[in-house]
Design a protein around this motif. Sequence first.
Motif, PDB file in Angstrom:
ATOM      1  N   ASP A   1       0.715  -1.118  -0.022  1.00  0.00           N
ATOM      2  CA  ASP A   1       0.046   0.144   0.114  1.00  0.00           C
ATOM      3  C   ASP A   1       0.774   1.164   0.169  1.00  0.00           C
ATOM      4  N   GLU A   2       2.184   1.146   0.409  1.00  0.00           N
ATOM      5  CA  GLU A   2       2.980   2.445   0.346  1.00  0.00           C
ATOM      6  C   GLU A   2       3.591   2.680  -0.931  1.00  0.00           C
ATOM      7  N   VAL A   3       3.233   1.787  -1.847  1.00  0.00           N
ATOM      8  CA  VAL A   3       3.708   1.946  -3.268  1.00  0.00           C
ATOM      9  C   VAL A   3       2.407   2.218  -4.091  1.00  0.00           C
ATOM     10  N   PHE A   4       1.368   1.315  -3.885  1.00  0.00           N
ATOM     11  CA  PHE A   4       0.036   1.354  -4.830  1.00  0.00           C
ATOM     12  C   PHE A   4      -0.921   1.876  -4.198  1.00  0.00           C
ATOM     13  N   ALA A   5      -0.911   2.598  -3.139  1.00  0.00           N
ATOM     14  CA  ALA A   5      -2.037   3.265  -2.321  1.00  0.00           C
ATOM     15  C   ALA A   5      -1.674   4.734  -1.723  1.00  0.00           C
ATOM     16  N   ILE A   6      -0.901   5.389  -2.138  1.00  0.00           N
ATOM     17  CA  ILE A   6      -0.523   6.401  -1.528  1.00  0.00           C
ATOM     18  C   ILE A   6      -1.354   7.787  -2.022  1.00  0.00           C
TER      19      ILE A   6
ATOM     20  N   LYS B   1      -1.101   1.959 -21.634  1.00  0.00           N
ATOM     21  CA  LYS B   1      -2.491   1.876 -20.919  1.00  0.00           C
ATOM     22  C   LYS B   1      -2.664   0.891 -19.953  1.00  0.00           C
ATOM     23  N   ALA B   2      -1.667  -0.093 -19.959  1.00  0.00           N
ATOM     24  CA  ALA B   2      -1.548  -0.887 -18.688  1.00  0.00           C
ATOM     25  C   ALA B   2      -0.317  -1.246 -18.434  1.00  0.00           C
ATOM     26  N   VAL B   3      -0.026  -1.728 -17.275  1.00  0.00           N
ATOM     27  CA  VAL B   3       1.140  -2.046 -16.540  1.00  0.00           C
ATOM     28  C   VAL B   3       0.947  -3.703 -16.104  1.00  0.00           C
ATOM     29  N   VAL B   4       1.994  -4.481 -16.683  1.00  0.00           N
ATOM     30  CA  VAL B   4       1.724  -6.130 -16.421  1.00  0.00           C
ATOM     31  C   VAL B   4       3.036  -6.399 -15.800  1.00  0.00           C
TER      32      VAL B   4
ATOM     33  N   LEU C   1      -1.647   5.851  -9.166  1.00  0.00           N
ATOM     34  CA  LEU C   1      -2.773   6.024 -10.048  1.00  0.00           C
ATOM     35  C   LEU C   1      -2.954   4.968 -11.194  1.00  0.00           C
ATOM     36  N   LYS C   2      -2.063   4.195 -11.739  1.00  0.00           N
ATOM     37  CA  LYS C   2      -2.606   2.978 -12.404  1.00  0.00           C
ATOM     38  C   LYS C   2      -3.466   2.003 -11.890  1.00  0.00           C
ATOM     39  N   ALA C   3      -2.896   1.701 -10.329  1.00  0.00           N
ATOM     40  CA  ALA C   3      -3.983   0.735  -9.537  1.00  0.00           C
ATOM     41  C   ALA C   3      -5.179   1.258  -9.494  1.00  0.00           C
ATOM     42  N   ALA C   4      -5.299   2.723  -9.011  1.00  0.00           N
ATOM     43  CA  ALA C   4      -6.592   3.179  -9.091  1.00  0.00           C
ATOM     44  C   ALA C   4      -7.526   3.177 -10.215  1.00  0.00           C
ATOM     45  N   ASP C   5      -6.917   3.077 -11.440  1.00  0.00           N
ATOM     46  CA  ASP C   5      -7.645   3.115 -12.716  1.00  0.00           C
ATOM     47  C   ASP C   5      -7.760   1.520 -12.988  1.00  0.00           C
TER      48      ASP C   5
END
Length: 206
Positions: free
Chosen positions: A21-26, A191-194, A116-120
């Motif tokens: 979460d400290e990387v994907f939900a800040i 558009k996407a990060v895999v 931002l990518k995770a939120a989308d």
Amino acid sequence: MELAILNIKGEDTGRKAQLNDEVFAIEANEHAIYLDVKQYLANQRQGTHKSKERSELSGSTRKLHKQKGGGGSRIGDINSPILSGGARVFGPRPRDYRFKLNKKLKALARRSALTLKAADNQVLVIEDFTIDTPKTKDFLNITKNLKLDGKKVLFVLKEGNKNVSLSARNIQGVKILTAADVNTYALLNNKAVVLAESSLEVINNL
């Protein structure tokens, strides 16, 4: 945050990947993103632009006609910027566009971009995979199975894989990076990060 881990056929493996979460939900810092992208693009510039100024043109320096009494404009030599074929005023000169940014700011920008990518819902996690022989068709099948064919996609691997890179290099819109080389511009420009499953060891500690 948890995400389902898919295989290269696009099927849910039943396992979950734990995203830090400290990387994907800040709270995303847009100014940090702006500065990091600006630096990345500035570093790509060659800065070799050059136009000739008045003193650099070949041509006579004789004054074309006298200053007064001719009924026309005042004029100097043939290299004057106001004449066709003359010099350029304050033209571009070779320069270095690179500038430095604080490492902590760049790290914040990467985390903000991943958030931002995770939120989308533009982040996918897949099992580690390899390709036995370089074959573009095999990689196209992977993007098709993940429903990403025709889209700009960033694949993040833990380590470089020659066969995977060779298979993907002729596919428009597909970019392969190792987790250590991930940058803010690459994350946002797709558009996407895999994420390969093993790459999370690095990504979760950005």
